[in-house]
Motif scaffolding. Structure first.
Motif, short mmCIF file in Angstrom:
data_model
loop_
_atom_site.label_atom_id
_atom_site.label_comp_id
_atom_site.label_asym_id
_atom_site.label_seq_id
_atom_site.Cartn_x
_atom_site.Cartn_y
_atom_site.Cartn_z
N ARG A 106 0.83 -1.20 0.00
CA ARG A 106 0.00 0.00 0.00
C ARG A 106 0.87 1.26 0.00
N ARG A 166 -6.90 -1.21 -7.39
CA ARG A 166 -7.36 -0.12 -6.52
C ARG A 166 -7.66 1.09 -7.42
N CYS A 191 -2.09 9.56 7.96
CA CYS A 191 -1.84 8.33 7.22
C CYS A 191 -0.35 8.04 7.17
N ASN A 192 0.05 7.19 6.23
CA ASN A 192 1.45 6.79 6.13
C ASN A 192 1.90 7.07 4.71
N GLN A 196 -3.07 3.03 9.50
CA GLN A 196 -1.74 3.23 8.91
C GLN A 196 -0.87 4.14 9.77
N ALA A 221 -0.37 12.29 -1.09
CA ALA A 221 -1.52 12.34 -2.00
C ALA A 221 -1.59 11.06 -2.80
N ASP A 222 -2.81 10.65 -3.09
CA ASP A 222 -3.02 9.51 -3.98
C ASP A 222 -3.29 9.97 -5.40
N ASN A 278 -6.68 12.22 -1.02
CA ASN A 278 -5.79 11.53 -0.08
C ASN A 278 -6.64 10.78 0.94
N LYS A 279 -5.97 10.09 1.83
CA LYS A 279 -6.63 9.25 2.83
C LYS A 279 -7.80 9.96 3.49
N LYS A 306 1.58 11.45 -9.58
CA LYS A 306 0.29 11.38 -8.88
C LYS A 306 -0.69 12.42 -9.42
O1 LIG Z 1 2.92 7.38 -2.04
P1 LIG Z 1 2.93 7.69 -0.58
O2 LIG Z 1 3.42 9.10 -0.31
O3 LIG Z 1 3.67 6.64 0.23
O4 LIG Z 1 1.44 7.59 -0.04
C1 LIG Z 1 0.41 8.39 -0.55
C2 LIG Z 1 -0.89 8.01 0.05
O5 LIG Z 1 -1.18 6.62 -0.19
C3 LIG Z 1 -1.88 6.11 0.95
O6 LIG Z 1 -3.02 5.38 0.59
P2 LIG Z 1 -3.27 3.83 1.09
O7 LIG Z 1 -2.79 3.66 2.48
O8 LIG Z 1 -2.58 2.95 0.07
O9 LIG Z 1 -4.78 3.66 0.98
C4 LIG Z 1 -2.24 7.31 1.80
O10 LIG Z 1 -3.44 7.93 1.42
C5 LIG Z 1 -1.04 8.18 1.55
O11 LIG Z 1 -1.23 9.52 1.94
#
Ligand SMILES: O=P(O)(O)OC[C@H]1O[C@H](OP(=O)(O)O)[C@H](O)[C@@H]1O
Length: 320
Positions: free
Chosen positions: A16, A59, A125-126, A156, A193-194, A204-205, A230
């Motif tokens: 993830r 996803r 989030c992470n 997360q 950000a997603d 984002n989350k 992104k």
């Molecule tokens: O690419 P990085 O910066 O690591 O993460 C970007 C975003 O992806 C995550 O989604 P999830 O936990 O996969 O649903 C979170 O929403 C996080 O802010």
């Protein structure tokens, strides 16, 4: 790793985070291409297309996934044989993975310049990209403190506090609903950000939009750390980012839910923060205001309005 295995791990969130998802997907495409037992170009291309579709469908929200898969699949344009195809996919995947890792480092360098000695930062989030800014500032010797949210329902936040703890950064772990209670102690909010739309809205989350509103009301700056892949080119055409709704069992035990027939449990995994609540988006090519999202899509990703006309043959239809 096997294609179906990777797809399942992305779906179940064992893999993830928008950046990690993108890198794992292109690695799976590379391994799939390497292992395909055929010398027929057409069936090789067909199988690669099926693999790409399978990965993209895992996803729906993180645009890093289709952007990465497309970038790698584009390398197949004009290839004349299976071996050439395998080599093209390998080169494109390896190059994507490398540049994705570099992007996270660059974002850390640029983002850390916005963090001052003594700052208290709130993150949600992470996010690899957001953490890169925080960890870089810490490595530079800035004395920082972090508030990290729990991030229901998948928690997360536990991954985030583990990373912050490992780095020795003083951290406060709070439930998602406690952000308003602490926002006046916070100097800067940093999230990942997603997906980012053409008008600079940040997907984002779930919970990010509430945090952004809270920060806005408290006049606390909000930074979003995100690689350029992104940004979502198709939002130019009005395509909306699908918000993933995950299984309700993540929120409420099905045995309890079964006894509550009038209750509908909802579980959207993401929300949308309008660009006006975001101060800066830190990318690997620089920190930009959200209003410049179109320039990233056009000048950096190479998707101008004209390219869409070509890609979707709108020109032909207009002439009909
Ligand atoms: O690419 P990085 O910066 O690591 O993460 C970007 C975003 O992806 C995550 O989604 P999830 O936990 O996969 O649903 C979170 O929403 C996080 O802010």
């Amino acid at each position: 790793m096997l294609l179906n295995e990777t797809a399942e791990q992305i779906r179940s969130m064992e893999i993830r985070g928008a950046g990690r998802i993108a890198r794992s997907a292109v690695a799976a495409l590379r391994d799939h291409a390497a292992g395909l037992d055929t010398s027929d170009t057409a069936s090789f291309l067909r199988s690669m297309k099926e693999a790409a579709d399978l990965l993209v469908a895992t996803r729906p929200t993180a645009v890093s996934l289709p952007n990465a898969v497309q970038a790698v699949m584009r390398s197949l344009e004009g290839v004349k044989g299976v071996e050439e195809g395998r080599a093209a996919i390998k080169a494109a995947s390896d190059s994507f993975i490398l540049s994705s890792r570099h992007a996270v480092e660059w974002i850390g360098e640029i983002g850390a310049r916005h963090i001052s000695d003594g700052d208290v930062i709130l993150t949600h989030c992470n996010s690899e990209a957001a953490l890169s800014c925080i960890l870089t500032a810490h490595r530079e010797g800035k004395a920082i403190e972090v508030f990290a949210t729990e991030v229901r329902p998948r928690n997360q936040g536990l991954l985030t506090i583990q990373a912050l703890n490992d780095a020795g950064i003083p951290t406060n772990f709070i439930v998602d609903s406690a952000v308003r209670s602490y926002i006046n102690d916070v100097d800067l909010v940093i999230t990942g950000a997603d997906a980012i739309t053409v008008n600079g809205a940040v997907v984002n989350k779930i919970g990010t939009a509430q945090i952004a509103l809270t920060a806005h009301e408290a006049r606390t700056p909000m930074l979003v750390a995100a690689e350029t892949y992104k940004f979502a080119p198709r939002t130019i055409l009005g395509e909306r980012i699908a918000i993933e709704e995950r299984e309700t069992a993540e929120v409420l035990d099905p045995a309890i839910a079964a006894g509550l027939p009038h209750v509908r449990v909802r579980n959207p995994a993401f929300d949308v923060t309008p660009g006006r609540y975001v101060d800066l988006i830190v990318t690997e090519i620089g920190a930009i205001p959200p209003a410049m999202a179109y320039m990233i899509i056009r000048d950096h990703l190479g998707w101008g309005i004209g390219e869409f006309h070509k890609a979707f043959e709108i020109d032909e239809r207009i002439q009909e």
